[in-house]
Design a protein around this motif. Structure first.
Motif, PDB file in Angstrom:
ATOM      1  N   ILE A 201      44.947  43.161  34.579  1.00  0.00           N
ATOM      2  CA  ILE A 201      46.317  43.138  35.093  1.00  0.00           C
ATOM      3  C   ILE A 201      46.575  44.495  35.734  1.00  0.00           C
ATOM      4  CG2 ILE A 201      48.762  42.896  34.533  1.00  0.00           C
ATOM      5  CD1 ILE A 201      48.020  41.139  32.207  1.00  0.00           C
ATOM      6  N   ALA A 202      46.766  44.492  37.035  1.00  0.00           N
ATOM      7  CA  ALA A 202      46.967  45.737  37.782  1.00  0.00           C
ATOM      8  C   ALA A 202      48.429  45.880  38.159  1.00  0.00           C
ATOM      9  CB  ALA A 202      46.098  45.746  39.032  1.00  0.00           C
ATOM     10  N   LEU A 203      49.020  47.032  37.829  1.00  0.00           N
ATOM     11  CA  LEU A 203      50.423  47.311  38.136  1.00  0.00           C
ATOM     12  C   LEU A 203      50.466  48.512  39.083  1.00  0.00           C
ATOM     13  CD1 LEU A 203      50.205  46.900  34.681  1.00  0.00           C
ATOM     14  CD2 LEU A 203      52.581  46.372  35.177  1.00  0.00           C
ATOM     15  N   THR A 204      50.955  48.323  40.293  1.00  0.00           N
ATOM     16  CA  THR A 204      50.993  49.397  41.271  1.00  0.00           C
ATOM     17  C   THR A 204      52.201  49.228  42.178  1.00  0.00           C
ATOM     18  OG1 THR A 204      49.784  50.458  43.085  1.00  0.00           O
ATOM     19  CG2 THR A 204      49.471  48.087  42.800  1.00  0.00           C
ATOM     20  N   ASP A 205      52.696  50.351  42.707  1.00  0.00           N
ATOM     21  CA  ASP A 205      53.856  50.303  43.598  1.00  0.00           C
ATOM     22  C   ASP A 205      53.525  50.865  44.974  1.00  0.00           C
ATOM     23  OD1 ASP A 205      53.565  52.963  43.089  1.00  0.00           O
ATOM     24  OD2 ASP A 205      55.685  53.351  42.747  1.00  0.00           O
ATOM     25  N   GLY A 206      52.262  51.152  45.247  1.00  0.00           N
ATOM     26  CA  GLY A 206      51.928  51.733  46.538  1.00  0.00           C
ATOM     27  C   GLY A 206      50.651  51.148  47.090  1.00  0.00           C
ATOM     28  N   ASN A 207      50.405  51.428  48.346  1.00  0.00           N
ATOM     29  CA  ASN A 207      49.178  50.952  48.970  1.00  0.00           C
ATOM     30  C   ASN A 207      48.023  51.877  48.604  1.00  0.00           C
ATOM     31  OD1 ASN A 207      50.183  53.102  50.431  1.00  0.00           O
ATOM     32  ND2 ASN A 207      49.346  52.385  52.369  1.00  0.00           N
ATOM     33  N   ASP A 208      46.817  51.388  48.808  1.00  0.00           N
ATOM     34  CA  ASP A 208      45.624  52.157  48.450  1.00  0.00           C
ATOM     35  C   ASP A 208      45.404  53.249  49.497  1.00  0.00           C
ATOM     36  OD1 ASP A 208      42.643  52.809  48.389  1.00  0.00           O
ATOM     37  OD2 ASP A 208      42.899  51.563  46.599  1.00  0.00           O
ATOM     38  N   THR A 209      45.450  54.507  49.050  1.00  0.00           N
ATOM     39  CA  THR A 209      45.315  55.644  49.975  1.00  0.00           C
ATOM     40  C   THR A 209      44.171  56.571  49.610  1.00  0.00           C
ATOM     41  OG1 THR A 209      46.896  56.916  48.641  1.00  0.00           O
ATOM     42  CG2 THR A 209      47.784  55.632  50.475  1.00  0.00           C
ATOM     43  N   LYS A 210      43.435  56.287  48.539  1.00  0.00           N
ATOM     44  CA  LYS A 210      42.446  57.262  48.068  1.00  0.00           C
ATOM     45  C   LYS A 210      41.116  56.634  47.692  1.00  0.00           C
ATOM     46  CE  LYS A 210      41.450  61.506  46.651  1.00  0.00           C
ATOM     47  NZ  LYS A 210      41.334  62.649  47.579  1.00  0.00           N
ATOM     48  N   SER A 211      41.025  55.314  47.573  1.00  0.00           N
ATOM     49  CA  SER A 211      39.826  54.684  47.027  1.00  0.00           C
ATOM     50  C   SER A 211      38.632  54.831  47.965  1.00  0.00           C
ATOM     51  CB  SER A 211      40.073  53.200  46.761  1.00  0.00           C
ATOM     52  OG  SER A 211      40.985  53.032  45.712  1.00  0.00           O
ATOM     53  N   GLN A 212      37.455  54.976  47.352  1.00  0.00           N
ATOM     54  CA  GLN A 212      36.207  54.956  48.108  1.00  0.00           C
ATOM     55  C   GLN A 212      35.733  53.515  48.342  1.00  0.00           C
ATOM     56  OE1 GLN A 212      33.381  57.430  46.064  1.00  0.00           O
ATOM     57  NE2 GLN A 212      34.654  59.283  46.220  1.00  0.00           N
ATOM     58  N   VAL A 213      36.162  52.601  47.444  1.00  0.00           N
ATOM     59  CA  VAL A 213      35.815  51.182  47.570  1.00  0.00           C
ATOM     60  C   VAL A 213      37.094  50.416  47.876  1.00  0.00           C
ATOM     61  CG1 VAL A 213      34.845  49.164  46.411  1.00  0.00           C
ATOM     62  CG2 VAL A 213      33.931  51.448  45.924  1.00  0.00           C
ATOM     63  N   PRO A 214      37.136  49.615  48.932  1.00  0.00           N
ATOM     64  CA  PRO A 214      38.341  48.835  49.228  1.00  0.00           C
ATOM     65  C   PRO A 214      38.697  47.910  48.074  1.00  0.00           C
ATOM     66  CG  PRO A 214      36.832  48.824  51.095  1.00  0.00           C
ATOM     67  CD  PRO A 214      36.085  49.450  49.958  1.00  0.00           C
ATOM     68  N   PRO A 215      39.967  47.753  47.769  1.00  0.00           N
ATOM     69  CA  PRO A 215      40.382  46.919  46.629  1.00  0.00           C
ATOM     70  C   PRO A 215      39.876  45.484  46.717  1.00  0.00           C
ATOM     71  CG  PRO A 215      42.208  48.234  47.408  1.00  0.00           C
ATOM     72  CD  PRO A 215      41.112  48.411  48.406  1.00  0.00           C
ATOM     73  N   VAL A 216      39.870  44.890  47.906  1.00  0.00           N
ATOM     74  CA  VAL A 216      39.439  43.495  48.022  1.00  0.00           C
ATOM     75  C   VAL A 216      37.952  43.372  47.717  1.00  0.00           C
ATOM     76  CG1 VAL A 216      39.255  41.511  49.567  1.00  0.00           C
ATOM     77  CG2 VAL A 216      41.264  43.004  49.688  1.00  0.00           C
ATOM     78  N   GLU A 217      37.139  44.339  48.186  1.00  0.00           N
ATOM     79  CA  GLU A 217      35.702  44.316  47.886  1.00  0.00           C
ATOM     80  C   GLU A 217      35.460  44.452  46.387  1.00  0.00           C
ATOM     81  OE1 GLU A 217      33.242  43.660  49.895  1.00  0.00           O
ATOM     82  OE2 GLU A 217      34.634  43.385  51.588  1.00  0.00           O
ATOM     83  N   ALA A 219      37.494  43.500  44.105  1.00  0.00           N
ATOM     84  CA  ALA A 219      37.931  42.244  43.493  1.00  0.00           C
ATOM     85  C   ALA A 219      36.866  41.168  43.628  1.00  0.00           C
ATOM     86  CB  ALA A 219      39.237  41.791  44.129  1.00  0.00           C
ATOM     87  N   ARG A 220      36.147  41.152  44.748  1.00  0.00           N
ATOM     88  CA  ARG A 220      35.075  40.165  44.907  1.00  0.00           C
ATOM     89  C   ARG A 220      33.952  40.406  43.894  1.00  0.00           C
ATOM     90  NH1 ARG A 220      35.830  41.139  50.804  1.00  0.00           N
ATOM     91  NH2 ARG A 220      37.085  39.394  51.607  1.00  0.00           N
ATOM     92  N   VAL A 221      33.639  41.666  43.676  1.00  0.00           N
ATOM     93  CA  VAL A 221      32.630  41.983  42.654  1.00  0.00           C
ATOM     94  C   VAL A 221      33.103  41.516  41.275  1.00  0.00           C
ATOM     95  CG1 VAL A 221      31.383  43.846  41.508  1.00  0.00           C
ATOM     96  CG2 VAL A 221      31.752  43.931  43.988  1.00  0.00           C
ATOM     97  N   ALA A 222      34.380  41.726  40.979  1.00  0.00           N
ATOM     98  CA  ALA A 222      34.927  41.275  39.692  1.00  0.00           C
ATOM     99  C   ALA A 222      34.838  39.761  39.570  1.00  0.00           C
ATOM    100  CB  ALA A 222      36.376  41.729  39.559  1.00  0.00           C
ATOM    101  N   ALA A 256      41.008  36.952  45.665  1.00  0.00           N
ATOM    102  CA  ALA A 256      39.563  37.187  45.622  1.00  0.00           C
ATOM    103  C   ALA A 256      39.018  37.131  44.207  1.00  0.00           C
ATOM    104  CB  ALA A 256      39.230  38.536  46.271  1.00  0.00           C
ATOM    105  N   ALA A 257      39.858  37.466  43.224  1.00  0.00           N
ATOM    106  CA  ALA A 257      39.403  37.495  41.829  1.00  0.00           C
ATOM    107  C   ALA A 257      39.941  36.320  41.032  1.00  0.00           C
ATOM    108  CB  ALA A 257      39.816  38.804  41.171  1.00  0.00           C
ATOM    109  N   ASP A 258      40.336  35.230  41.739  1.00  0.00           N
ATOM    110  CA  ASP A 258      40.779  34.004  41.081  1.00  0.00           C
ATOM    111  C   ASP A 258      41.925  34.272  40.110  1.00  0.00           C
ATOM    112  OD1 ASP A 258      40.793  31.315  40.575  1.00  0.00           O
ATOM    113  OD2 ASP A 258      39.222  31.380  39.042  1.00  0.00           O
ATOM    114  N   GLY A 259      42.869  35.117  40.566  1.00  0.00           N
ATOM    115  CA  GLY A 259      44.032  35.430  39.742  1.00  0.00           C
ATOM    116  C   GLY A 259      45.311  35.008  40.413  1.00  0.00           C
ATOM    117  N   ASP A 260      46.347  35.836  40.315  1.00  0.00           N
ATOM    118  CA  ASP A 260      47.638  35.508  40.909  1.00  0.00           C
ATOM    119  C   ASP A 260      48.375  36.803  41.217  1.00  0.00           C
ATOM    120  OD1 ASP A 260      49.684  34.049  41.925  1.00  0.00           O
ATOM    121  OD2 ASP A 260      50.140  32.951  40.071  1.00  0.00           O
TER     122      ASP A 260
END
Length: 347
Positions: A201-217, A219-222, A256-260
């Motif tokens: 369960i991920a709780l966030t209020d902002g867009n991704d500005t620092k990750s080395q791995v894109p969030p969607v990629e 999520a696909r691995v997960a 991508a991670a079969d969630g909601d």
């Protein structure tokens, strides 16, 4: 409750009597002198025979039988069964990803008392209530800002997880957001998990500005590792700049991670999201019951040892009494009166 581990041992109870009936009796050679006036000698010595030998014969009959019964009782392994002990095994690992970026300090939520609080305070309040209801789950906590950090490893100690959540502060992981790296850390944490169900369960209020791995990629691995991700967006969707709310990315991550995907505009909505998650991610608790057993074989053994000692003491006392009586009898002389023909005892 008293039970026997090997109750079939009691089938051996008649064994001594069977052996006595089958095997030939032991022959004893006794030296005896037969006289035609034995009854008259007995009357002259006291008028009646002593009954102690008869008692000793009776005592020799019941004591071995009782000792044999106690030995069999001990071999049957008596046990006292204690009340059952129930142990619960977690069937799901639940990992919480909590955003601690600087935008989480915006005071646009209302707590249960009606006071204005920042977003992180609202998350702590509602998420804390959600945690204590997760009986049967192992819960872990990852916080992220510029980088993700493991705040609490997977544990069934939900009170500990809630306390570590309460200790989180805005900006302690950096001012920016690295959601993709947080998901990647969560996937790695699940590598050593053998739980049937795995949830993030991920709780966030902002867009991704620092990750080395894109969030969607990430999520696909997960998803490839059977990990479901539920994203909860916290904040104002009209915000612009680096603190803007990227709802589309959060939707893509959940898909991508079969969630909601959920959007929490205020505290009541956030509470409703957790109620819905509680219905989707139902708790399945696997329990195992065990009833401890205490061996009691030493009790009949101790009783048998005590009875054998008592029986031996009785035999020694009876033998000593017989020896005294025999010594008195040997000092007595039986003579026949030549005039009257009566037996006279002198001594």
């Amino acid at each position: 409750m008293l039970v026997f581990e090997f109750p079939w041992v009691f089938l051996l109870l008649p064994l001594p009597w069977v052996l006595r009936a089958v095997l030939p009796a032991r022959q004893r050679q006794r030296v005896a002198v037969r006289v035609p006036f034995g009854d008259r000698i007995a009357q002259a010595q006291g008028g009646k025979r002593s009954s102690r030998p008869l008692n000793r014969v009776s005592h020799r009959r019941w004591l071995p039988a009782l000792l044999w019964l106690l030995v069999l009782t001990s071999l049957a392994r008596p046990q006292r069964i204690q009340p059952p002990l129930t142990k619960e095994f977690p069937t799901r690992d639940l990992l919480l990803l909590v955003d601690l970026s600087s935008s989480m300090q915006q005071e646009d939520f209302t707590n249960a008392a009606g006071q204005k609080v920042d977003r992180l305070a609202a998350v702590k309040e509602v998420l804390g209530d959600f945690l204590v209801k997760r009986d049967g789950d192992r819960v872990g906590l990852v916080v992220f800002g510029d980088a993700p950090y493991l705040q609490a490893p997977f544990s069934t100690d939900l009170q500990l997880s809630r306390r570590l959540l309460d200790e989180c502060q805005v900006g302690m992981a950096g001012p920016r957001t690295s959601l993709g790296d947080a998901i990647g850390l969560g996937v790695n944490l699940f590598d050593q998990s053998d739980a049937p169900a795995k949830t993030i369960i991920a709780l966030t209020d902002g867009n991704d500005t620092k990750s080395q791995v894109p969030p969607v990629e990430a999520a696909r691995v997960a998803n490839q590792r059977d990990i479901h991700i539920y994203t909860v967006a916290i904040g104002d969707p009209t915000t612009v700049g680096e603190d803007k709310l990227d709802e589309q990315t959060l939707r893509d991550v959940a898909e991508a991670a079969d969630g909601d995907y959920f959007f929490a505009g205020d505290r009541d909505t956030l509470q409703g999201i957790y109620d819905k998650l509680d219905q989707i991610e139902t708790r399945q608790i696997k329990t195992a019951s065990y009833r401890p057993r205490n061996d009691l074989f030493y009790v009949p053994l101790a009783a048998g040892l005590l009875l054998s000692l008592v029986g031996r003491a009785i035999s020694i006392v009876a033998s000593h009494s017989d020896q005294k009586r025999e010594s008195v009898r040997q000092r007595q002389t039986v003579e026949v009166n030549p005039i009257t023909g009566e037996l006279e005892v002198s001594g």
